[in-house]
Design an enzyme around this catalytic site. Structure first.
Site, PDB file in Angstrom:
ATOM      1  CG  ASP A 300      50.984  44.027  42.423  1.00 21.78           C
ATOM      2  OD1 ASP A 300      51.341  43.554  41.334  1.00 21.78           O
ATOM      3  OD2 ASP A 300      51.264  43.509  43.523  1.00 21.78           O
ATOM      4  CD  GLU A 345      49.473  41.657  38.376  1.00 23.71           C
ATOM      5  OE1 GLU A 345      50.409  41.001  37.892  1.00 23.71           O
ATOM      6  OE2 GLU A 345      49.445  42.013  39.566  1.00 23.71           O
TER       7      GLU A 345
END
EC number: 2.4.1.18
Length: 620
Positions: A300, A345
């Site tokens: 993330d 990401e």
């Protein structure tokens, strides 16, 4: 928990450090060893069921390197425990309870007690082989909302109940949103309080392993979202915050930066410069891959690991030790398990994310392709055909990181872009608010899906997209599985696209190839066509034609890479996908070499029929 008020057990025998390796509660044949990092502690004790929660009965020995450890023969599997820490930074009359940072089972109660866990799961003898990157089709899934059937959040067993359905859809990878322990019943998962723990609402370690095993038995890989750009919530005093009492500048202690680098929009940033914190994050990543047998990790917000402001900006805001941490983890995974994928990401379209660590890159195998998403989203959401920019669509199809098509994951929906918390809605809803089930919303949202499955990249869909879920997604809701029957044709459309993308019938190999040529861009009539291939030839060369205008064509002429008969493998206007689709003939065609003006840069030319807002996929 009942706290003992018994005095310390007096003994002249010095406490010995454990000889067992590892961190946290280390189960062994005749007891449990405990090891914890607390460099500013003056004393550490472990209390639990095994000593009636005495705060002094079981001191840990200093290892003279910031770590403390002890063997406790009385401590058994399944018993609860916590640490009690003393330090000059903690008031003498305060009992400083702390949950083990490495604990693999944290109870969801007021004090967050840890539980001693033994890895005793039987994986059987079956071996799962991770597909190569060019064959992956990812399904992003949130445990609590995927198959919730009552007032409680969905759990891992509720996903198992739907695995056969997902296999029938054709996906071969499930990407789970984070399953770390978090406070409360509901969460998107991006506020991890205990990174080694599995959220108690979802299940225990054995239940997650059972889910992975069942998925593997059906040929489905499992990727897990991990959150290393921040940890937890400052309100959770029993978590990592000020673990041994020490802090600076009103900061959060040993696990976090104690200067301006600590701030992110989501929670405090770990101190990537401390060796023990780096080890903690590295150990966590490898635990999921090795102990839980998962097949990859999606990191993330890597931009918040590598940059203070969370974006590409001046070098003064870069965090070099965050970059080197990502390199270290990727190098370890590549050396031990090169078939397992890591996905970033980053959302900054930065090629260095995927570049090899030897060349100075972060070493991720792939990254989320935000450029593709926004280009396609803007094209299909634009209310008028005149506003659709086919050159932007072309650029989205062609964009890649370096020369490798599989270094980007492409999508038309993901959890961030449909989440209520972000004031976002599902794509059909964005196309026509309040009319997500309309012809226009169904036709244009499936245009986007077709581009996801035919453009170069690793395709990904978000749960429910395959049966036209609409509105906003939220973590405490549930998919409306009745839509799978209501919009069974849309389900079939996605199934058809996935099977062609995976070369199910051995006639669309080109959709798994590196090569693409967008040879036809008609911005006036909103038609675009591109050629996909691996090695080329029959069963390999694929031509995709996309009509993004509200007009049908009985005979539309364009270039083809090879002569002869081209067969229609997919026509999104087929009324089997929806009774109100036009069923406009997308007939097989014959490409001839009479192309004197070399239009489209192709040696052959043919005519096709195509419906409004429709896609054709042809091959030989």
């Amino acid at each position: 928990m009942v706290l003992s008020t018994k005095p310390s057990v007096n003994s002249d025998t010095p406490v010995k450090a454990s000889t067992h390796t590892g961190m946290g509660a280390i189960f062994y044949e005749t007891g449990t060893a405990f090891r914890v990092w607390a460099p500013f502690a003056s004393a550490v004790y472990v209390a639990g069921d095994f000593n009636q929660w005495s705060t002094t009965a079981n001191p840990l020995a200093s290892e003279n390197n910031g770590h403390w450890s002890v063997d406790v023969p009385e401590a058994k599997e399944g018993q609860k425990y916590r640490y009690v820490i003393k330090s000059e930074f903690i008031p003498a009359d305060t009992v400083w309870w702390r949950t083990d940072p490495y604990c693999k089972h944290v109870l969801d109660n007021d004090d967050a007690s840890g539980v001693i866990v033994k890895d005793r799961y039987d994986w059987g003898t079956n071996t799962f082989n991770m597909p190569p990157w060019n064959e992956l089709v990812i399904y992003e899934l949130h445990v609590a909302s995927f198959n919730r059937t009552d007032a409680k959040p969905g759990d891992l067993s509720s996903i198992i109940d739907k695995l056969a359905v997902l296999k029938d859809l054709g996906i071969n990878v499930i990407e789970l949103m984070p399953i770390f322990g978090f406070p409360g019943e509901y969460s998107l998962g991006y506020n991890p309080a205990f990174p080694f723990d599995i959220e108690s609402n979802y299940g225990e370690a054995s239940e997650f392993k059972n889910f992975v095993k069942k998925a593997h038995e059906l040929g489905i890989a499992v990727i897990l979202d991990v959150v290393y750009n921040h940890f937890g919530d400052r309100e959770l005093d029993y978590s990592l915050r000020r673990f041994d009492g020490w802090y600076q500048n009103n900061g959060d202690g040993i696990y976090f930066y104690n200067d301006r680098r600590v701030h992110t929009d989501f929670g405090p940033r770990p101190d990537y410069g401390r060796g023990e914190v780096r080890q903690y994050i590295r150990d966590n990543a490898l635990m999921w891959l090795e102990e839980y047998h998962i097949d990859g990790l999606r990191f993330d917000s890597t931009v918040n690991i590598r940059n203070i402001e969370g974006r590409n900006n001046e070098p003064a805001n870069d965090i070099p030790e965050g970059w080197s941490l990502m390199q270290w983890i990727n190098n370890e995974i590549d050396s031990k398990m090169p078939w397992k994928i890591t996905i970033a990401e980053d959302l900054q379209n930065n090629e260095w994310i995927n570049r090899s660590t030897a060349a100075g890159g972060a070493g991720f195998d792939s990254q989320w392709g935000s450029f593709f998403y926004y280009s396609i989203f803007n094209a299909v959401v634009a209310p008028s055909d005149s506003a659709r920019n086919m050159y932007s669509v072309r650029d989205a199809i062609l964009q890649r990181f370096e020369t490798d098509a599989w270094k980007r994951v492409i999508y038309s929906e993901n959890h961030d872009e449909v989440a209520q918390i972000n004031n976002k809605v599902r794509l059909p809803e964005a196309i026509w608010r309040g009319h997500a089930d309309s012809w226009f919303a169904r036709k244009r949202s499936t245009l986007a899906a077709a581009l996801v499955f035919t453009s170069p990249g690793i395709p990904m869909i978000f749960q429910g997209q395959e049966f036209l879920e609409w509105g906003s997604w939220n973590d405490s809701g549930s998919l409306d599985w009745s839509k799978k029957d209501q919009f069974g044709g849309i389900w079939s459309l996605y199934q058809s696209l996935i099977r062609l993308r995976r070369n199910w019938y051995n006639n669309t190999r080109g959709l798994q190839g590196q090569h693409v040529n967008v040879h036809h861009v008609n911005n006036n009539d909103k038609v675009i066509a591109f050629h996909r291939w691996d090695n080329g030839g029959a069963g390999d060369d694929v031509v995709v034609i996309v009509n993004m205008g509200d007009r049908s064509y009985d005979s539309y002429s364009l270039g083809f890479p090879r002569g002869g008969t081209w067969k229609v493998r997919f026509n999104s206007d087929w009324n089997g996908y929806s009774p109100d689709f036009g069923n406009h003939p997308g007939y097989d065609t014959f490409a001839e070499g009479s192309n004197p003006n070399n239009s489209d840069g192709m040696p052959f030319r043919a005519n096709v029929g195509i419906g409004a807002y429709s896609v054709l996929i042809l091959s030989q």
